[in-house]
Design a protein around this motif. Sequence first.
Motif, mmCIF file in Angstrom:
data_model
loop_
_atom_site.group_PDB
_atom_site.id
_atom_site.type_symbol
_atom_site.label_atom_id
_atom_site.label_comp_id
_atom_site.label_asym_id
_atom_site.label_seq_id
_atom_site.Cartn_x
_atom_site.Cartn_y
_atom_site.Cartn_z
ATOM 1 N N VAL A 255 0.845 -1.195 0.000
ATOM 2 C CA VAL A 255 0.000 0.000 0.000
ATOM 3 C C VAL A 255 0.883 1.249 0.000
ATOM 4 C CG1 VAL A 255 -1.679 1.342 1.333
ATOM 5 C CG2 VAL A 255 -1.961 -1.135 1.118
ATOM 6 N N ALA A 256 1.939 1.228 0.822
ATOM 7 C CA ALA A 256 2.845 2.377 0.913
ATOM 8 C C ALA A 256 3.561 2.644 -0.404
ATOM 9 C CB ALA A 256 3.861 2.147 2.030
ATOM 10 N N ALA A 257 3.687 1.617 -1.241
ATOM 11 C CA ALA A 257 4.375 1.772 -2.526
ATOM 12 C C ALA A 257 3.461 2.298 -3.624
ATOM 13 C CB ALA A 257 4.972 0.432 -2.953
ATOM 14 N N MET A 258 2.155 2.375 -3.364
ATOM 15 C CA MET A 258 1.220 2.903 -4.355
ATOM 16 C C MET A 258 1.337 4.429 -4.424
ATOM 17 S SD MET A 258 -2.156 0.558 -3.468
ATOM 18 C CE MET A 258 -3.166 1.257 -4.781
ATOM 19 N N THR A 259 0.906 4.990 -5.536
ATOM 20 C CA THR A 259 0.939 6.439 -5.714
ATOM 21 C C THR A 259 -0.102 7.107 -4.824
ATOM 22 O OG1 THR A 259 1.558 6.097 -8.024
ATOM 23 C CG2 THR A 259 0.782 8.295 -7.410
ATOM 24 N N ALA A 260 0.266 8.197 -4.183
ATOM 25 C CA ALA A 260 -0.683 8.934 -3.349
ATOM 26 C C ALA A 260 -1.903 9.336 -4.175
ATOM 27 C CB ALA A 260 -0.014 10.178 -2.776
ATOM 28 N N GLY A 261 -3.073 9.212 -3.574
ATOM 29 C CA GLY A 261 -4.312 9.522 -4.277
ATOM 30 C C GLY A 261 -4.926 8.345 -4.997
ATOM 31 N N SER A 262 -4.226 7.195 -5.000
ATOM 32 C CA SER A 262 -4.822 5.964 -5.528
ATOM 33 C C SER A 262 -5.929 5.506 -4.572
ATOM 34 C CB SER A 262 -3.759 4.873 -5.675
ATOM 35 O OG SER A 262 -2.752 5.273 -6.578
ATOM 36 N N VAL A 263 -6.751 4.583 -5.026
ATOM 37 C CA VAL A 263 -7.929 4.174 -4.258
ATOM 38 C C VAL A 263 -7.988 2.661 -4.140
ATOM 39 C CG1 VAL A 263 -10.468 4.156 -4.222
ATOM 40 C CG2 VAL A 263 -9.239 6.226 -4.938
ATOM 41 N N ILE A 264 -8.372 2.196 -2.948
ATOM 42 C CA ILE A 264 -8.644 0.778 -2.709
ATOM 43 C C ILE A 264 -10.090 0.635 -2.256
ATOM 44 C CG2 ILE A 264 -8.147 -1.218 -1.248
ATOM 45 C CD1 ILE A 264 -5.250 -0.183 -1.043
ATOM 46 N N VAL A 265 -10.865 -0.191 -2.944
ATOM 47 C CA VAL A 265 -12.218 -0.545 -2.530
ATOM 48 C C VAL A 265 -12.197 -2.045 -2.243
ATOM 49 C CG1 VAL A 265 -14.661 -0.657 -3.159
ATOM 50 C CG2 VAL A 265 -13.257 1.279 -3.940
ATOM 51 N N ASP A 266 -12.248 -2.409 -0.965
ATOM 52 C CA ASP A 266 -12.136 -3.822 -0.588
ATOM 53 C C ASP A 266 -13.514 -4.384 -0.271
ATOM 54 O OD1 ASP A 266 -11.379 -6.316 0.205
ATOM 55 O OD2 ASP A 266 -9.823 -5.656 1.609
ATOM 56 N N VAL A 267 -14.121 -5.029 -1.253
ATOM 57 C CA VAL A 267 -15.456 -5.605 -1.074
ATOM 58 C C VAL A 267 -15.415 -6.782 -0.099
ATOM 59 C CG1 VAL A 267 -17.459 -6.557 -2.284
ATOM 60 C CG2 VAL A 267 -16.027 -4.866 -3.421
ATOM 61 N N ALA A 268 -14.227 -7.366 0.093
ATOM 62 C CA ALA A 268 -14.076 -8.504 1.001
ATOM 63 C C ALA A 268 -14.010 -8.089 2.468
ATOM 64 C CB ALA A 268 -12.814 -9.291 0.639
ATOM 65 N N VAL A 269 -14.242 -6.803 2.757
ATOM 66 C CA VAL A 269 -14.071 -6.308 4.128
ATOM 67 C C VAL A 269 -14.993 -7.012 5.120
ATOM 68 C CG1 VAL A 269 -15.736 -4.395 3.884
ATOM 69 C CG2 VAL A 269 -13.820 -4.193 5.501
ATOM 70 N N ASP A 270 -16.187 -7.452 4.673
ATOM 71 C CA ASP A 270 -17.085 -8.118 5.616
ATOM 72 C C ASP A 270 -16.602 -9.518 5.984
ATOM 73 O OD1 ASP A 270 -17.684 -9.330 3.211
ATOM 74 O OD2 ASP A 270 -19.759 -8.626 3.129
ATOM 75 N N GLN A 271 -15.588 -10.008 5.293
ATOM 76 C CA GLN A 271 -14.933 -11.260 5.668
ATOM 77 C C GLN A 271 -13.489 -10.987 6.118
ATOM 78 O OE1 GLN A 271 -17.867 -13.435 5.842
ATOM 79 N NE2 GLN A 271 -16.204 -14.843 5.461
ATOM 80 N N GLY A 272 -13.249 -9.793 6.616
ATOM 81 C CA GLY A 272 -11.942 -9.436 7.142
ATOM 82 C C GLY A 272 -11.084 -8.624 6.199
ATOM 83 N N GLY A 273 -11.389 -8.685 4.888
ATOM 84 C CA GLY A 273 -10.656 -7.907 3.899
ATOM 85 C C GLY A 273 -9.434 -8.610 3.358
ATOM 86 N N CYS A 274 -9.090 -8.305 2.102
ATOM 87 C CA CYS A 274 -7.892 -8.891 1.497
ATOM 88 C C CYS A 274 -6.751 -7.886 1.419
ATOM 89 C CB CYS A 274 -8.195 -9.467 0.115
ATOM 90 S SG CYS A 274 -8.748 -8.269 -1.120
#
Length: 368
Positions: A255-274
């Motif tokens: 995550v830290a290596a991604m460009t600032a302002g990029s977006v993560i949408v984790d649909v798996a969050v209700d199972q703890g997230g990937c």
Amino acid sequence: MIVAVPKEIKTHEYRVGLTPAGARALVEDSHRVLVQIGAGTGAGIEDADYEAAGAELTADAAELYAAAEMVVKVKEPLPAEYPLLRPKQLLFTYLHLAPDPKLTQALLEREVTGVAYETVELADGFLPLLHPMSEVAGRMSVQIGAHLLQREQGGKGQLLGGVPGVRSARVVILGAGTVGGNALRIAVGMGADVRIIDIDSRRLAALDDHYGNRIQTLMSNSQTIEEEVRGADLVIGAVLVAGARAPILVRRSLVAAMTAGSVIVDVAVDQGGCVETIHPTTHDQPSYAVDGVIHYGVANMPGAVSRTSTFALTNATLPYVRRIAGQGLAEAAKADAALHKGINTLGGKLCSRPVAEAQGLNWSPCPL
């Protein structure tokens, strides 16, 4: 049987567990249907619609739970609802127990029969009661990601489809199941540069046949995930292991290596997230930033399109509700192996091996 439909109390959860048409079908089957006043308002369903279908209305949640033999919900009970549950009561809803030891313990202590929509599983692995909400969440994930990429939302100011002379946003989808496939459909339609990653070569081949050179399909391994996520503008987490905690595929360092302002949408969050840095959020505070990367972790995404979601969900769940109400759970589960797999707790015992492994608990096969 007395079937009860309470009003959901999760923040900005507007869905309801049963439509008036579903209530009418149960009444025609000679069952009583109790609906809490206002339960359907958020989905555009009035109390009068339930009354016209033959349901009985009650304002008090405690009275509704006290009378109910089967409670039909959308989301898992919240702590405020735990005291309303009672022994031998059948709870039919999304439970997502693997990442939620407190709810698991509450169901066991109260000896509630918990049947989870998301673990009703056909012989071929298809999840019929999770499928409609996965379709909704997958489609929503891209439009939400596109919105968060806007500068005023904290994103990098990237238009998903780009314009002539300017590149499209790169969308990386982790998982090619129902969520991933639906996210892919919307992302391609919006003109994004899409890569989808999965462990199932047959599924990737099917997507490649359908979309051709409009997408890139990639086999999942740590190196591929690292290379693709690092360069992504939008990452969609769409990984599912039925009933179990989602595997973490994206670590904090990535995550830290991604460009600032990029977006993560984790649909798996209700199972703890990937994604290691994801945590559940709500519709009123849906996103937050880690290392400059915007994270969206709303665990009830389809609740935002409550009318579509409510009708789609009832279409899938009603046949099971009618079977359970008409035959009793024991007979219905004996005749339907998929439903049998949905039983997570029974008589104070945990019947789900994936949940037990996620929480370090003992489990036993369901005796029904």
